[in-house]
Motif scaffolding. Structure first.
Motif, PDB file in Angstrom:
ATOM      1  N   SER A 126      -2.196  -1.715  -5.260  1.00 40.43           N
ATOM      2  CA  SER A 126      -2.078  -2.451  -3.953  1.00 40.43           C
ATOM      3  C   SER A 126      -2.035  -3.809  -4.177  1.00 40.43           C
ATOM      4  O   SER A 126      -2.020  -4.533  -2.917  1.00 40.43           O
ATOM      5  CB  SER A 126      -3.527  -2.052  -3.520  1.00 40.43           C
ATOM      6  N   GLN A 180       0.809  -1.216  -0.047  1.00 42.52           N
ATOM      7  CA  GLN A 180      -0.141   0.126   0.113  1.00 42.52           C
ATOM      8  C   GLN A 180       0.783   1.110   0.014  1.00 42.52           C
ATOM      9  O   GLN A 180       0.332   2.372   0.169  1.00 42.52           O
ATOM     10  CB  GLN A 180      -0.946  -0.009   1.406  1.00 42.52           C
ATOM     11  N   LEU A 199      -8.019  -2.790  -5.287  1.00 41.65           N
ATOM     12  CA  LEU A 199      -8.284  -3.102  -4.075  1.00 41.65           C
ATOM     13  C   LEU A 199      -7.158  -4.211  -3.535  1.00 41.65           C
ATOM     14  O   LEU A 199      -7.038  -5.303  -4.427  1.00 41.65           O
ATOM     15  CB  LEU A 199      -9.620  -3.520  -3.346  1.00 41.65           C
ATOM     16  N   ALA A 200      -6.712  -4.289  -2.390  1.00 44.86           N
ATOM     17  CA  ALA A 200      -5.609  -5.068  -1.810  1.00 44.86           C
ATOM     18  C   ALA A 200      -6.317  -6.621  -1.810  1.00 44.86           C
ATOM     19  O   ALA A 200      -5.522  -7.401  -1.954  1.00 44.86           O
ATOM     20  CB  ALA A 200      -5.173  -4.725  -0.545  1.00 44.86           C
ATOM     21  N   GLN A 201      -7.596  -6.453  -1.581  1.00 46.59           N
ATOM     22  CA  GLN A 201      -8.298  -7.886  -1.395  1.00 46.59           C
ATOM     23  C   GLN A 201      -8.765  -8.562  -2.643  1.00 46.59           C
ATOM     24  O   GLN A 201      -9.285  -9.468  -3.005  1.00 46.59           O
ATOM     25  CB  GLN A 201      -9.628  -7.775  -0.593  1.00 46.59           C
ATOM     26  N   SER A 202      -8.444  -7.694  -3.842  1.00 42.52           N
ATOM     27  CA  SER A 202      -8.705  -8.343  -5.222  1.00 42.52           C
ATOM     28  C   SER A 202      -8.157  -9.458  -5.466  1.00 42.52           C
ATOM     29  O   SER A 202      -7.031  -9.605  -5.149  1.00 42.52           O
ATOM     30  CB  SER A 202      -8.531  -7.017  -6.082  1.00 42.52           C
ATOM     31  N   ASN A 203      -8.779 -10.377  -6.291  1.00 41.82           N
ATOM     32  CA  ASN A 203      -8.106 -11.482  -6.692  1.00 41.82           C
ATOM     33  C   ASN A 203      -8.406 -11.673  -8.202  1.00 41.82           C
ATOM     34  O   ASN A 203      -9.614 -11.978  -8.838  1.00 41.82           O
ATOM     35  CB  ASN A 203      -8.879 -12.774  -5.869  1.00 41.82           C
ATOM     36  N   GLY A 206      -5.775  -1.693   3.644  1.00 46.19           N
ATOM     37  CA  GLY A 206      -6.692  -2.719   4.121  1.00 46.19           C
ATOM     38  C   GLY A 206      -8.111  -2.530   4.460  1.00 46.19           C
ATOM     39  O   GLY A 206      -8.742  -2.755   5.255  1.00 46.19           O
ATOM     40  N   HIS A 207      -8.768  -1.450   3.767  1.00 54.27           N
ATOM     41  CA  HIS A 207     -10.008  -0.850   4.013  1.00 54.27           C
ATOM     42  C   HIS A 207     -10.830  -0.981   2.536  1.00 54.27           C
ATOM     43  O   HIS A 207     -10.616  -0.312   1.672  1.00 54.27           O
ATOM     44  CB  HIS A 207     -10.185   0.410   4.380  1.00 54.27           C
ATOM     45  N   PRO A 208     -11.714  -2.010   2.703  1.00 51.75           N
ATOM     46  CA  PRO A 208     -12.803  -2.060   1.365  1.00 51.75           C
ATOM     47  C   PRO A 208     -13.628  -1.080   1.398  1.00 51.75           C
ATOM     48  O   PRO A 208     -13.851  -0.116   2.386  1.00 51.75           O
ATOM     49  CB  PRO A 208     -13.435  -3.201   1.839  1.00 51.75           C
TER      50      PRO A 208
END
Length: 1120
Positions: free
Chosen positions: A721, A673, A887-891, A1087-1089
């Motif tokens: 990210s 990030q 987003l960091a949670q993206s896959n 770390g924030h969606p």
């Protein structure tokens, strides 16, 4: 670990040794022996007795020390008597040495001291002749002296010789024996100091000594079989020497009576006494002067007259003088450097201390540990009971400049303890004995200080005191009495000293009848290391005597660019004061000491407030760097300092960067990030989000963001990210970040060593040749007084000739010669000239009758080569690049990366993943004309700008169809030509050729092209929109900022951006300096969606607009 000895002397001259194996102090068996000072080396120790003689103690060993004396009996043959000792006048002596030049009769051999004994009588060495003693008697024959001798007697053998030998053995192992001073040359007595060293250069260590006449003497000829040495040699000194210290290698330092320091240079195996002396300034303390120096292999420690301990930075064999001083916490009477550069000391309480955590990487160590071994047959342990708490310069600066301070009134029972002095004269022992007066119980002279904000009461006992130094003041305390350093109370004046019990009471303490009061220590023979587990250095149940907060100060001399009239370089002293809190957290303050109108002043910079540290290029210096803070960013004037060498500048940048990271709590590796940026000089910078920099209640201002430099050189950088970071060099080469980060406090962030590559970059340097038309001579370089220089920069204000134009920094080197550049906008004639009516107007390549001036551009290329965590991506050179913000949670299977070649072709990179950020291949995307700017945003929205300023949108781009299908033309703003754009999640911003910022209205999922352009602001150079529509720009002039503070190249953040106000409300401006800018890569909140967060006023905003959300800006340029 083999057993070794630590030596110490008490104030009565009694000598004690402490074995690393036994862990108990033992007094020397000679009860009448009294020594003033002791110096220890490997397997041997030297001392100065109270009778002013030199004493030697050699450790026990299985192999005895023997020395063989030899002499030769010489005879000559004559016809009457045969072989006889009646020799010719030109012959050698009848009894002589091997050369025959020195007479050596048997009765002339005496024992050098009482420490030796004969092991037998003289006897003939039969080995010389190699035959039976009954046959030859050990004789060797020759024609004459000198010649080659043999055991066979011939008819012409006129001379003969044989060797007599006698062995003597050293019998005084393990005891102190007197060394005779009068053989062959007697130095003056009494003696002041003694030091041994040099055993790492050879097996012949030297012994340096200072006599009362203030001369320096050297003991030579010290060998394993001759432990006492052979003779004294005088070493000339420029001034009167009071104390001396020799290291195991080639370091030798001395202290003059006026407190100055001398360093001996030229010490080597061939010249053990060195060649010359160099004067070194002592640490800058009030009253000045040093009283004790201790030298190791590559370290130098000094005690000043105020009993402060100092460490010399940068000492080694190539630079024995070092480069600067570091103030060490604690107050000592003397210190000594032992084996492995471990440090021992005698505190002001007459206790012995050991410097813990001394390692090759941190030679100054951290904290003092008491030597708490038992002595004699007693089970008592000598341990200091009290410490004196003083506020350092750091604490007083914080208090005097930020918080009002209180003054405490001493109680009626307050007592004042006078500091003991450390004498260096002949009255050393008698002065120390004065400390043997019985000590009375002592109450604190002042109540402990409570820092603002600390709670009071019982819980405050565990709270740390603000910055304090262990003075190691000894005093006796009643059993059970304990006062915490953190208890609430008032603070005394800056000169006050408060003494508190530590809680180490008489159950573990030593009264004067039970243990020694130490005066001297020598650890040169004590083989301990920082990893060794020594019981008497860390006993169970004992409290380490160290300050709750220790401070260290580093001094140096630099040049400072004074930022007020008259602007000029000023020679200043700089200091970095570092402190360690009780919880191991670090803090530091940077001081600049200067003189103005004969008045001494200083500037201070808290390292926790520094926002950037970057090297800069200033006139007449190549070793300058700038220190930015939030306040100085607003004023647009950073602190600019210049070091003497490039290495000094690099060392200071590394040191200050490490302090900034520690002060801000930045540790570990670069996160995904992180916010990446590039300056116009090509320096790569990173802003690392950390818990201490992010808050749910307030947004971090731009001018408070801390930028950390990363190795490499780029023109622009892009990241997202998922850890995919791309960059483009000045020569168009594409680079992808291959390292996984850095560790805070390293010299520079280096990434993984396996991911470090050689990075190169090439850039062009331009100068302009200017001429004016003359009716007599035509075009000539004779210009009008109001014109620009004949050779200048683009603007014409600075003179730039071929000879005085240099590469941007010493890291760059020329790779081509000067040549005419024919690629100027507007074209040139066949000689490269452009014409205009006057300076400055629009130039063109065709000459007309009204053109009275002309110019042409010269170009020369330079190159830089660095070791950096960047991997080259070949073979296409690029002009622009963009990475999909996510987003960091993206896959996702592949990360979309689009780019423009230097010819304007549109490219799409395939195979890019977090594990393989470089991807596999380029896919060409067809266009009708070349492009100059491209950007990809949320939902795979791809926008681009053609060379003529037209805007295009790429349709049908998706994960399954990464290249899309076709281009849609988007109308430009009226009468404007766009040059750069940036796409966010639901917004598009663009900058035109006149530096106006435009916002695209009406973007919806069903109509992604939007409806119209709206003007937002002017004076904008670059724009970058984050993945959650955060807007960042680089401004030529800060909107809403006063004209005197507005300068080109400032980072501005758009405030008030939200769903109901997508264009924002105002600007927050940050770091920036004239004529420099930075490229910033967009980043995603850590770390924030994108969930909704309610605010106090009841309005609901997405997380993209919450204070903790941080943008990942792309293609923004800011000043350094």
């Amino acid at each position: 670990m083999s057993s070794s000895l630590l030596w110490a002397v008490d104030v009565y001259g009694k000598v004690y040794s402490l074995s690393t194996a036994r862990g108990r102090w033992e007094r020397d068996t000679d009860t009448l022996l009294e020594l003033k000072r002791v110096t220890a080396g490997q397997k041997r120790s030297w001392g100065i007795g109270c009778d002013h003689h030199i004493y030697l103690n050699i450790d026990h060993a299985e192999v005895p020390i023997r020395y063989r004396e030899e002499t030769y009996e010489n005879q000559r043959w004559n016809p009457v008597d045969g072989f006889t000792d009646v020799l010719l006048p030109t012959d050698r002596w009848a009894w002589s040495d091997l050369t025959g030049m020195t007479p050596q009769p048997l009765h002339s051999f005496l024992l050098p001291s009482d420490s030796w004994e004969w092991e037998g009588d003289w006897y003939v060495d039969q080995g010389c002749a190699g035959g039976d003693p009954t046959e030859t008697g050990g004789w060797e024959y020759a024609v004459d002296f000198p010649a080659n001798f043999s055991r066979e007697k011939k008819w012409n053998s006129c001379v003969r010789r044989r060797r007599w030998i006698r062995d003597r053995r050293y019998k005084a192992r393990g005891s102190w024996t007197k060394i005779p001073l009068d053989h062959p040359k007697r130095p003056p007595i009494p003696l002041c100091d003694i030091s041994c060293g040099g055993w790492e250069m050879s097996e012949q260590p030297g012994l340096s000594m200072v006599a009362t006449s203030l001369q320096v003497w050297f003991r030579s000829g010290i060998l394993p079989e001759v432990p006492e040495g052979q003779c004294w040699e005088q070493v000339e000194a420029p001034k009167e020497v009071a104390q001396i210290s020799a290291g195991p290698g080639d370091l030798l330092w001395a202290i003059l009576w006026d407190g100055q320091l001398l360093v001996r240079k030229g010490i080597c195996l061939d010249s053990p006494t060195g060649s010359s002396w160099v004067l070194v300034d002592p640490p800058p303390v009030k009253g000045g002067g040093a009283i004790h120096v201790a030298v190791g292999v590559s370290v130098v420690w000094v005690v000043t007259k105020d009993y402060k301990v100092w460490f010399r930075r940068g000492v080694n064999s190539h630079n024995p003088c070092g480069s600067g001083w570091i103030s060490i916490g604690g107050e000592m009477m003397m210190v000594d450097v032992g084996l492995n550069d471990q440090v021992w000391g005698v505190g002001e309480d007459r206790g012995l201390y050991f410097r813990k955590n001394v390692t090759p990487s941190e030679p100054s160590g951290r904290g003092w540990v008491p030597v708490s071994a038992q002595w004699g047959h007693s089970t008592q342990i000598a341990q200091p009971r009290l410490v004196t708490c003083r506020f350092t310069h750091t604490e007083w600066v914080r208090l005097l400049f930020s918080e009002p301070f209180l003054t405490a009134t001493p109680g009626p029972d307050s007592t004042h303890t006078l500091k003991s002095s450390i004498p260096t004269s002949d009255s050393f022992i008698s002065s120390l004995v004065a400390d043997r007066e019985p000590l009375k119980p002592l109450t604190p002279t002042h109540r402990p200080f409570t820092a603002p904000g600390l709670s009071q009461g019982e819980d405050s006992e565990a709270s740390p005191a603000p910055m304090c130094i262990v003075d190691l003041e000894a005093a006796q305390s009643p059993q059970g009495e304990c006062a915490s350093m953190g208890k609430a109370g008032g603070m005394g004046t800056p000169s006050s000293v408060a003494t508190y019990p530590l809680g180490l009471e008489s159950s573990m303490g030593v009264v004067e009848e039970e243990g020694p009061v130490w005066a001297w220590i020598s650890g040169g023979g004590c083989d301990v290391d920082h990893i060794d587990q020594i019981s008497w250095l860390s006993p169970s149940g004992m409290t380490h005597l160290q300050s709750r907060r220790q401070s260290e100060k580093l001094f140096f001399f630099m040049r400072w660019w004074r930022d007020w009239k008259p602007y000029r370089w000023v020679d200043v002293g700089v200091a970095l004061e570092q402190s360690t809190n009780f919880n191991s957290s670090r803090d530091a303050i940077f001081f600049i000491y200067y003189t103005q109108y004969d008045e001494k002043k200083y500037l201070q910079v808290f390292m926790s407030e520094v926002t950037a540290l970057v090297p800069v290029v200033r006139e007449n210096t190549h070793h300058a760097f700038a220190v930015y803070t939030g306040e100085r960013t607003k004023k647009r004037w950073p602190l600019v300092l210049a070091a003497q060498t490039d290495k000094d500048m690099t060392d200071w940048l590394s040191l200050l960067t490490g302090c900034c990271c520690e002060a801000r709590g930045i540790r570990g590796r670069i996160s995904r990030q992180a916010l990446w940026s590039v300056t116009t000089k090509g320096d790569v910078m990173v802003h690392e989000p950390s818990p201490c920099l992010e808050s749910l209640t307030q947004t971090l201002p731009c001018d408070m963001m801390f930028w950390l430099q990363v190795p490499g050189h780029l023109r622009c950088v892009e990241s997202n990210s998922l850890g995919v970071v791309w960059g483009i060099g000045c020569d168009g080469t594409a680079w992808v970040y291959s390292g996984s980060g850095h560790t805070a406090g390293e010299v520079l962030p280096q990434g993984d060593m396996g991911s470090v590559h050689t990075q190169t970059d090439v850039r062009a340097v331009y100068i302009y040749e200017n001429q004016r038309w003359n009716p007599m001579t035509g075009y000539t370089d004779k210009l009008l007084p109001t014109d620009r220089f004949p050779w200048s920069d683009d603007i014409g204000f600075t003179e730039c000739t071929k000879s005085n134009t240099h590469p941007p920094s010493p890291l760059w080197f020329w790779v081509t010669e000067w040549a005419v550049d024919f690629g100027l906008p507007g074209g040139t004639d066949k000689e490269g000239w452009q014409y205009a009516a006057d300076f400055p107007v629009m130039f063109r390549g065709n000459k007309s009758l009204k053109d009275f001036v002309r110019r042409r551009r010269w170009v020369r290329k330079c190159k830089i080569a660095l070791t950096a965590p960047w991997q080259e991506v070949r073979p296409i050179t690029l002009s622009d690049i963009t990475v999909l913000p996510c987003l960091a949670q993206s896959n996702m299977e592949q990360v979309p990366v689009w780019a423009l070649s230097d010819k304007g072709d549109v490219l799409c990179r395939l195979g890019v993943t977090p594990e393989n950020p470089a991807g596999s291949s380029w896919l060409h995307v067809g266009t009708d004309q070349p492009f100059k700017s491209i950007s990809i945003g949320g939902g795979h929205q791809v926008w681009a700008i053609a060379w003529d300023g037209a805007v295009f949108y790429r349709g049908s781009v998706s994960a399954s169809n990464p290249a899309g299908e076709c281009w849609y033309h988007i109308p430009s703003p009226p009468r404007q030509s766009l040059r750069q754009l940036s796409v966010g999640r639901t917004s598009v911003y663009a900058v035109d050729e006149n530096s106006n910022l435009w916002y695209r209205q009406g973007l919806t999922p069903s109509y992604p092209q939007g409806s119209a352009w709206e003007l937002i602001s002017n004076n904008v150079t670059k724009v970058s929109v984050g993945p959650l529509d955060q807007v960042w720009v680089i401004a030529d002039k800060v909107p809403g900022c006063p004209m005197e503070l507005s300068v080109p190249g400032a980072i501005c953040h758009r405030l008030g951006v939200g769903p109901m106000q997508p264009k924002g409300q105002s600007w927050d401006y940050g770091i920036g300096v004239r004529n420099q800018s930075t490229h910033i890569a967009r980043h995603q909140p850590k770390g924030h969606p994108p969930t909704a967060i309610p605010l106090k006023e009841g309005r609901v905003l997405p997380a993209a607009y919450s204070p903790i959300a941080k943008v990942r800006n792309r293609e923004t340029t800011t000043s350094q």
